[in-house]
Design an enzyme around this catalytic site. Structure first.
Site, PDB file in Angstrom:
ATOM      1  CB  ALA A 105      -0.932  -0.010   1.203  1.00 15.41           C
TER       2      ALA A 105
ATOM      3  CG  ASN B  84     -11.461   0.018   0.730  1.00 14.38           C
ATOM      4  OD1 ASN B  84     -12.294  -0.238   1.600  1.00 14.38           O
ATOM      5  ND2 ASN B  84     -11.657  -0.256  -0.548  1.00 14.38           N
ATOM      6  N   PRO B  85     -11.516   1.234   4.369  1.00 19.46           N
ATOM      7  CG  PRO B  85     -12.955   2.683   5.487  1.00 19.46           C
ATOM      8  CD  PRO B  85     -12.243   2.482   4.183  1.00 19.46           C
ATOM      9  CE  LYS B  86     -17.567  -4.281   1.553  1.00 21.95           C
ATOM     10  NZ  LYS B  86     -18.619  -3.979   0.568  1.00 21.95           N
ATOM     11  CB  THR B  87      -9.792  -3.786   1.171  1.00 28.55           C
ATOM     12  OG1 THR B  87      -9.339  -2.432   1.241  1.00 28.55           O
ATOM     13  CG2 THR B  87     -10.684  -3.955  -0.043  1.00 28.55           C
TER      14      THR B  87
ATOM     15  CB  VAL C 127      -3.815  -3.329   7.456  1.00 25.68           C
ATOM     16  CG1 VAL C 127      -3.831  -1.925   8.034  1.00 25.68           C
ATOM     17  CG2 VAL C 127      -4.415  -3.348   6.053  1.00 25.68           C
ATOM     18  N   GLY C 128      -1.541  -5.885   6.352  1.00 29.48           N
ATOM     19  CA  GLY C 128      -1.585  -7.321   6.025  1.00 29.48           C
ATOM     20  C   GLY C 128      -1.153  -8.221   7.159  1.00 29.48           C
ATOM     21  CD  GLU C 129       3.399  -9.248   6.892  1.00 31.23           C
ATOM     22  OE1 GLU C 129       4.177 -10.181   6.803  1.00 31.23           O
ATOM     23  OE2 GLU C 129       3.633  -8.136   6.397  1.00 31.23           O
TER      24      GLU C 129
END
Lengths: 342, 741
Positions: B512, B634-637, B706-708
């Protein structure tokens, strides 16, 4: 995966003929276990005999008040059949504790009886396994005996000190545990005609022939499973203890059916799954409950009797204590309320 | 557009089956390769008989170490963007077996079915040697790892400071424990596969499952001595990665090798069982000693980790440094060692090292808080760190962890907790509440992008990055749409193709920030170019305006002081002779800005468990994760990423482990029936809070990945909740029911 022939016999007689003709023929119905085994080269059939068009897809009432479950009725259709839900809720709930909805939609009642162990070493053809070695598929011996045996049997095993002739595999079905508690009878047809095999005698302990999971003879086809009149609809429980909430095989499971006279037990059936090469039942243990009121104290000797001779192989030592606790919980629960599944 | 909960732009393609994965690209005259894997762990191949396989109709070739085509000589040539120090594994290199499941032969046939059958007919004899795969037996042989480029983003521990041993001995409150977790395998839904289309003059178009098309291209060109223009790698969709695609896997090498040798197109797909035949999260043993002063402040911290690696590479993770980042204790000793064993090199797996080290330290902190008689949350407030001593006492570029603690606790209802273990129950069920801290890097690396205003006035942006299901397509579309003031449906973002501008592997939660920044600078440059063209248009209403006087909205360039004065973007293209207008851009991390700060995302997880008192079964009934990760694009993803991390946390804590029989060095539960991860019934009430965090240092967008970070706090929070429920400290993972009987 090997090349194989495929046939779809028009009649039961043709099926029996084809099946009896070759030891490397396998019947296929839902295929939920056989296909996996073929993909891993554990099963290498020369011929698949598809019986899905044979007329064993109904559930019918028997004249004596029992119920006949066709061998080709799916697990899902059996579990949700109104007569099964009403008269044999233990069976219904037990089926629903197994596998996943997708698998239950494909898996058949007959196929369930023939599913094979989940022993890791059995599934890996490079590992020693006495179940496989008989069909010239991999080395002999029992790697599970001294290996990773968390899911393995604690009762009725074949063992020796070096594991050479051992088999500590379990039979993984949930459904069969309830069928055993319910005294179901398996109907088979073979080259010598029809015969009935009580559930308790259908599966076998490994003994000296661990490759034989059950007592059917070459060429025999399961056509139906008969449930006797008594279904214990008022007091039953199936407890399945497993490593996740669904889609996991039982580490230990307990099927209980009771008949109560007020607070007093009039009749009792208790069968265990996940602990042996077949569903585990001992009528002498059940007798200990008759005439008793239910409490942990009155059930404990029953659990002791059921588990007499149990032994662990390291990773699965915990199953003995777990089974003990599960038996007590399941019997108490069956008596106290009208039962349910945990 | 940025910050809106947009649904995935690639969602319709995925749910309608239009999205194609590496093994789904059907090219003419395709052949099929099936891999034969070793059944021993260590030794020499003494005989391979391929005659029965070759005799089958439709079999084209069986490649083994004896007949494989020549490939590059030097080790260097087999390195990729994520190679640890050492000598990379080379498939079919020689007669030596280095690990169980090693590819020994590739059978290529006209059909998949024939190839699969032929693979069972390849006869192999081995001269096996004893193997060592059990880390617990070899802890005393642990050593310092070799360091290399990989350590740029995975730093090794800093030197000790103060005197932790003396401080530990003299402090009034202390704890010590050993934490162990076993191996895990990524197991994305999509198995590894490569389809190589053999083109004119040997040009290769490669559809590969990878987290970095450019990484696969680099590897193939080096290993096969090809030029970049001979190799194009395409990977538009990835069916899950979790780190497994950060390195080119051996099916890529084998498929390319076979395609070049046979001058045919070749597909090689691995089986589920073969998903256990390359990298894993390494088994790790950690020893922790902590001590506190009477007031609950930390007096001593000692955290030591020993992890396994292969015999050929020193894979390392950052395991213990997190302890230093979270707890600024004057007497701290952090250490990390490895032991080489007869296995494949471990491989980054979601939150590598973080989920390992933070589990241990956050369980230890909980235990120390209990020993000190302080609420675990209060204990963390008391020992809250404002600087990172592992990075020369730098302050954090931003750190809203306090807000995570406060808002998470409030949402969860932490204040209603009774501190005594076994103090909350319903019937047979013991209830426990636990919490823990999470942390992960907020890195940015260089990347490039291209933005094109197309002839029909649409915006097409591209970069050779990946979307492993995380939402890259969606957030990049949002960024581009926002900057050029265009509706989402007129913006297309493309990725996963080496013909596109260069982007690094998608990992480390940096995409990102990295690709987002590249898209930003590129779209800004395109905006300026468009403005210049708009100004020059005959009779342009913007002729006398400066760039700062205008903004982009509704596909127009508009004057700020009077938005009705505007030039449509389509008109600029028309004026440009109907030709598309494009711009490329490169974003580099602003080192000057970043160098004085430690950069991390933070989280706090609060968990409720129910433990069956008789059976030891544990269910996570609810969990709240409060996350501080800069600006949320994007709060959803982003929420989906955190939820996915939380589910993995449940998996790590309670279920997941690759079990190896060390007598054989072979994994025993290599299928998804026996390798347990949560099913739907295991996933109950999960809640995510994104706390406000502004950070203009990390990158121009102010975003942290935010992936980890959503995974890191969960295992410790669950283990701490299990303690609160049962009074038992289970230090080893997974916490299966037999540990609680």
């Amino acid at each position: 995966m090997n090349p194989f022939a495929y046939s779809r016999p028009a009649s039961l007689a043709d099926t029996v003929n084809e099946l009896a003709g070759s030891s490397r023929s396998r019947i296929i119905a839902g295929g939920t276990n056989l296909i996996d085994l073929m993909k891993e080269n554990v099963e290498r059939p020369a011929q698949l005999i598809d019986i899905n068009r044979l007329p064993f897809s109904t559930i019918d009432e028997l004249p004596d008040g029992g119920l006949r479950l066709g061998a080709l009725v799916t697990n899902a259709d059996t579990a949700y059949h109104p007569l099964v839900e009403q008269r044999y809720p233990l069976l219904s709930q037990t089926i629903l504790a197994g596998a996943s909805p997708q698998l239950r939609n494909m898996a058949t009642n007959g196929g369930n009886l023939f599913q094979r162990t989940r022993c890791y070493y059995f599934y890996d053809t490079s590992m020693p396994c006495n179940k496989r070695a008989a069909t010239n598929n991999g080395p002999g011996g029992c790697a599970a005996y001294g290996g990773y045996n968390r899911i393995h049997a604690i009762l009725g095993t074949t063992d020796d000190t070096n594991g050479q002739s051992s088999c500590v595999a379990t039979y993984p079905s949930d459904m069969a545990v309830a069928l055993t508690a319910l005294d179901a009878v398996v109907q088979v047809t073979g080259p010598n005609g029809d015969r009935s095999i009580p559930m308790a005698d259908f599966h076998r302990l490994p003994g000296a022939e661990p490759w034989r999971d059950n007592t059917t003879q070459p060429g025999e086809v399961v056509t139906a499973i008969d449930l006797p009149t008594r279904g214990f609809p008022d007091h039953y429980t199936y407890i399945k203890v497993r490593d996740r909430s669904s889609y996991a095989f039982a580490l230990v499971s307990v099927a209980v059916g009771l008949e109560m006279d007020g607070d007093v037990v009039r009749d009792a059936r208790i069968a265990l799954g996940g602990v042996a090469h077949k569903p585990w039942r001992k009528s002498e243990a059940e007798q200990l409950l008759i005439g008793k009121t239910l409490s942990p104290e009155t059930i404990r000797p029953v659990a002791d009797a059921l588990l007499a001779g149990a032994r662990g192989y390291g990773h699965n030592d915990f199953k003995i204590e777990l089974a003990h606790r599960a038996i007590i919980r399941a019997v108490l629960k069956s008596g106290l309320d009208n039962g349910a599944v945990e | 557009m940025i910050g809106k909960p947009i649904s995935r732009v690639d969602g319709p393609e995925k749910v309608t089956g239009q999205a194609k994965y590496a093994a789904e690209f059907n090219v003419p005259d395709l052949t099929y390769g099936v891999v034969v894997s070793s059944t021993i762990t260590k030794g020499t191949i003494t005989r391979i008989d391929t005659s029965k396989a070759l005799a089958l109709d439709g079999v084209l070739e069986v490649f083994t170490h004896k007949n494989r085509p020549k490939t590059a000589w030097f080790d260097m040539s087999y390195k990729d963007q994520d190679s640890p120090p050492g000598s990379p594994f080379r498939p079919l290199h020689n007669d030596q077996v280095k690990y169980n499941g090693q590819p020994i032969a590739l059978v290529v046939a006209e059909t998949f079915e024939v190839a699969r059958y032929a693979a069972t007919l390849v006869e192999i004899d081995y001269d096996p040697e004893p193997c060592e795969t059990d880390l617990l037996k070899h802890l005393h042989e642990a050593r310092d790892p070799k360091s290399g480029v990989a350590n740029l983003f995975k730093p090794l521990p800093p030197k000790p400071r103060g005197d932790s041993a003396a401080a530990y001995a003299n402090a009034p409150v202390s704890m010590s424990a050993r934490y162990i977790h076993g191996m895990q395998h990524h197991n994305p839904m999509e198995m590894f596969a490569t389809t190589v289309e053999y083109g004119r003059n040997g040009h290769l178009t490669i559809y590969d499952k990878t987290q970095g098309a450019t990484n696969s291209q680099l590897y193939v060109t080096q290993a096969f001595n090809l030029s970049f223009d001979q190799v194009r790698v395409i990977s538009p969709y990835v069916g899950g990665g979790f780190g497994s695609g950060l390195r080119p896997q051996y099916q890529l090498f084998l498929a390319v090798m076979a395609a070049r040798a046979l001058e045919r197109s070749v597909r090689v797909s691995l089986t589920r069982q073969q998903m256990w035949s390359f990298g894993h999260r390494p088994a790790t043993v950690q020893n922790i000693r902590l001590a506190a002063n009477a007031d609950g402040t930390l007096a001593a911290v000692e955290h030591e980790a020993i992890a396994e690696t292969s015999q050929f590479e020193d894979y390392t993770e950052t395991v213990v440094n997190w302890t230093g980042k979270l707890y600024d204790c004057a007497n701290s000793t952090l250490s990390y060692k490895v032991k080489s064993l007869d296995m494949y090199s471990p491989l980054d797996m979601r939150a590598p090292g973080g989920v390992t080290g933070v589990h241990a330290i956050e369980c230890a902190i909980d235990e120390l808080a209990y020993n000190a008689g302080i609420d675990p949350l209060d204990f963390r407030f008391k020992n809250y760190s404002e600087k990172d001593w592992t990075e020369k006492d730098k302050p954090f570029s931003s750190k809203e962890l306090r807000a995570c603690f406060t808002q998470g606790a409030e949402r969860f209802g932490w204040s209603n907790r009774t501190p005594e273990p076994r103090s909350m129950r319903r019937g047979h069920t013991l209830i426990g509440w636990g919490m823990a801290t999470g942390i992960w890097d907020a890195n940015q690396v260089p990347a490039r992008a291209e933005a094109v205003l197309t002839v029909n006035g649409k915006l097409r942006v591209s970069s050779a990055t990946a979307d492993i299901g995380t939402g890259t397509y969606t957030i990049m579309t949002q960024i581009a749409a926002e900057l050029l003031g265009m509706p989402l449906e007129n913006v297309i973002f493309r990725l996963g193709d080496t013909d596109m501008p260069l982007a690094p592997i998608q990992g480390g939660s940096w995409t990102a920030a990295t690709v987002g920044s590249a898209v930003k600078v590129t779209c800004e440059a395109l905006a300026k170019k468009l403005f210049k063209l708009a100004r020059k248009m005959p009779g342009s209403p913007l002729a006398s305006a400066d760039f700062t006087d205008v903004f982009f909205a509704n596909s127009h360039i508009r004057l700020r002081r009077d938005p009705s004065v505007a030039v449509p973007l389509q008109a600029i293209v028309d004026q440009n002779g109907g030709r598309a207008i494009s711009e490329t851009g490169t974003s580099l991390p602003n080192m000057l800005k970043q160098k004085d700060y430690s950069r991390s995302a933070h989280a706090a997880a609060f968990v409720e468990v129910e433990v069956d008192e008789d059976f030891g079964t544990v269910v996570v009934t609810r969990a709240v994760s409060a996350v501080a990760a800069g600006r949320i694009l994007n709060p959803k993803t982003a929420r989906s990423q955190i939820i996915g991390g939380m589910v993995w946390g449940i998996s790590s804590a309670l279920q997941e482990e690759s079990v190896m029989d060390h007598r054989y060095g072979r994994y025993m539960n290599q299928n998804l029936a026996e390798y347990h991860i949560p099913v739907c019934a295991d996933v109950r009430d999960l809640d995510v809070i994104f706390v406000e965090e502004v950070d203009d240092i990390v990158n121009p967008l102010g975003v942290k990945g935010v992936g980890e970070v959503g995974l890191v706090a969960m295992p410790a929070a669950i283990a701490n909740a299990v303690f609160h429920a049962t009074g038992k400290r289970i230090h080893d993972l997974p916490i299966q029911l037999d540990r609680l009987l």
